[in-house]
Design an enzyme around this catalytic site. Structure first.
Site, PDB file in Angstrom:
ATOM      1  N   SER A  29     -46.882  12.092 -25.720  1.00  0.00           N
ATOM      2  CA  SER A  29     -47.641  11.820 -24.302  1.00  0.00           C
ATOM      3  C   SER A  29     -47.216  10.125 -24.101  1.00  0.00           C
ATOM      4  O   SER A  29     -46.543   9.815 -24.509  1.00  0.00           O
ATOM      5  CB  SER A  29     -49.020  12.210 -24.463  1.00  0.00           C
ATOM      6  OG  SER A  29     -49.579  12.187 -23.101  1.00  0.00           O
ATOM      7  N   ASN A  30     -48.110   9.835 -23.002  1.00  0.00           N
ATOM      8  CA  ASN A  30     -47.912   8.571 -22.529  1.00  0.00           C
ATOM      9  C   ASN A  30     -49.273   7.779 -22.031  1.00  0.00           C
ATOM     10  O   ASN A  30     -50.223   8.618 -22.398  1.00  0.00           O
ATOM     11  CB  ASN A  30     -47.029   8.471 -21.330  1.00  0.00           C
ATOM     12  CG  ASN A  30     -47.417   9.340 -20.389  1.00  0.00           C
ATOM     13  OD1 ASN A  30     -48.534   9.227 -19.651  1.00  0.00           O
ATOM     14  ND2 ASN A  30     -46.713  10.276 -19.784  1.00  0.00           N
ATOM     15  N   ASN A  31     -49.247   6.642 -21.705  1.00  0.00           N
ATOM     16  CA  ASN A  31     -50.475   5.995 -21.392  1.00  0.00           C
ATOM     17  C   ASN A  31     -51.286   6.099 -19.912  1.00  0.00           C
ATOM     18  O   ASN A  31     -51.972   5.538 -19.886  1.00  0.00           O
ATOM     19  CB  ASN A  31     -49.916   4.443 -21.515  1.00  0.00           C
ATOM     20  CG  ASN A  31     -50.035   3.977 -23.038  1.00  0.00           C
ATOM     21  OD1 ASN A  31     -50.716   4.505 -23.663  1.00  0.00           O
ATOM     22  ND2 ASN A  31     -49.310   3.016 -22.946  1.00  0.00           N
ATOM     23  N   SER A  32     -50.750   7.207 -19.326  1.00  0.00           N
ATOM     24  CA  SER A  32     -51.386   7.509 -17.983  1.00  0.00           C
ATOM     25  C   SER A  32     -52.866   7.537 -18.104  1.00  0.00           C
ATOM     26  O   SER A  32     -53.250   8.649 -18.882  1.00  0.00           O
ATOM     27  CB  SER A  32     -50.666   8.335 -17.264  1.00  0.00           C
ATOM     28  OG  SER A  32     -51.468   8.703 -16.129  1.00  0.00           O
ATOM     29  N   ALA A  96     -47.636  11.007 -14.537  1.00  0.00           N
ATOM     30  CA  ALA A  96     -46.430  10.618 -15.488  1.00  0.00           C
ATOM     31  C   ALA A  96     -46.310  11.771 -16.438  1.00  0.00           C
ATOM     32  O   ALA A  96     -46.734  11.944 -17.450  1.00  0.00           O
ATOM     33  CB  ALA A  96     -47.092   9.192 -16.280  1.00  0.00           C
TER      34      ALA A  96
END
Ligand code: C5P
Length: 218
Positions: A29-32, A96
């Site tokens: 996943s990512n930091n959004s 994102a």
């Protein structure tokens, strides 16, 4: 709503990250945080629009009067967007979306036996590009979170994804962007115009963005 400026319009907005499973207990996943997308949803709703928010996993309450469709993966987000898009006047892609996902999801938890391991990744669908390619597309607004060459990459996405406007932010700057309370944006329009929205609370930036879209395109 506090105004009726967007009455009769349906805004479809994506927000948050997506999660792509590796095995039953792990994901990419990512930091959004979803804060920017949720702020845009709230701002559009308060200006009288019907708002559908297709959201990846985040820990934010749904703004009053907004209908949320909760999804996890990029593919689920794509399906939810494609189901709603023919009814939408405006599509704002703030999510994102994970660019890649594991080629296969391990059925069982992967054990830490080997010294090194590889996960083969394959490309996810580009939701915004698909919407931009539709024959009867809504007004399309994209985001470009970049760490370098912000203007160049943003304008490239504007063209390549057939957008009406792209909102560029430099996520390498401290205090703005991913997971922070504030943001600053430069909006690049299809006709060559650009507008700077200077650093401010995400809701203020979101309201200014929604007003800018309304004034330019409606
Ligand atoms: O990831 P990228 O920088 O290309 O994202 C630019 C825009 O495209 C963003 O608005 C993002 O929400 C959208 N996007 C999408 N589906 C993807 C990747 C990006 O809708 N798979």
């Amino acid at each position: 709503p506090v105004s009726q400026a967007l009455a009769g319009q349906h805004w479809l907005i994506t927000a948050g990250p997506t999660r792509e499973a590796i095995d039953p207990v792990r994901f990419l996943s990512n930091n959004s945080s979803g804060k920017m997308g949720y702020a845009i949803a709230k701002a559009a709703q308060r200006m009288g629009a019907k708002v559908t928010l297709v959201s990846g996993p985040v820990s934010i309450d749904v703004p009053a009067g907004v209908s949320r469709v909760a999804v996890v993966t990029a593919e689920q987000m794509e399906q939810a967007v494609m189901q709603q898009v023919s009814d939408a006047d405006v599509f704002v892609a703030c999510a994102a979306v994970a660019d890649y996902k594991p080629a296969a999801i391990a059925e069982q938890k992967i054990k830490k036996n080997a010294k090194t391991m590889e996960i083969k990744l394959i490309k996810n669908p580009d939701i915004l590009q698909q919407v931009g390619a539709l024959k009867n597309k809504p007004l399309c607004i994209g985001f470009a979170a970049e760490t370098e060459n912000v203007e160049y990459y943003a304008k490239d996405k504007l063209q390549r994804k057939n957008l009406d406007m792209i909102c560029a932010n430099n996520v390498a700057k401290k205090d703005i962007g991913f997971d922070s309370e504030e943001n600053e944006l430069v909006l690049y329009c299809k006709n060559g115009d650009s507008v700077a929205l200077d650093q401010n609370a995400k809701y203020t930036i979101a309201s200014d963005l929604v007003s800018e879209i309304k004034n330019r395109f409606f």
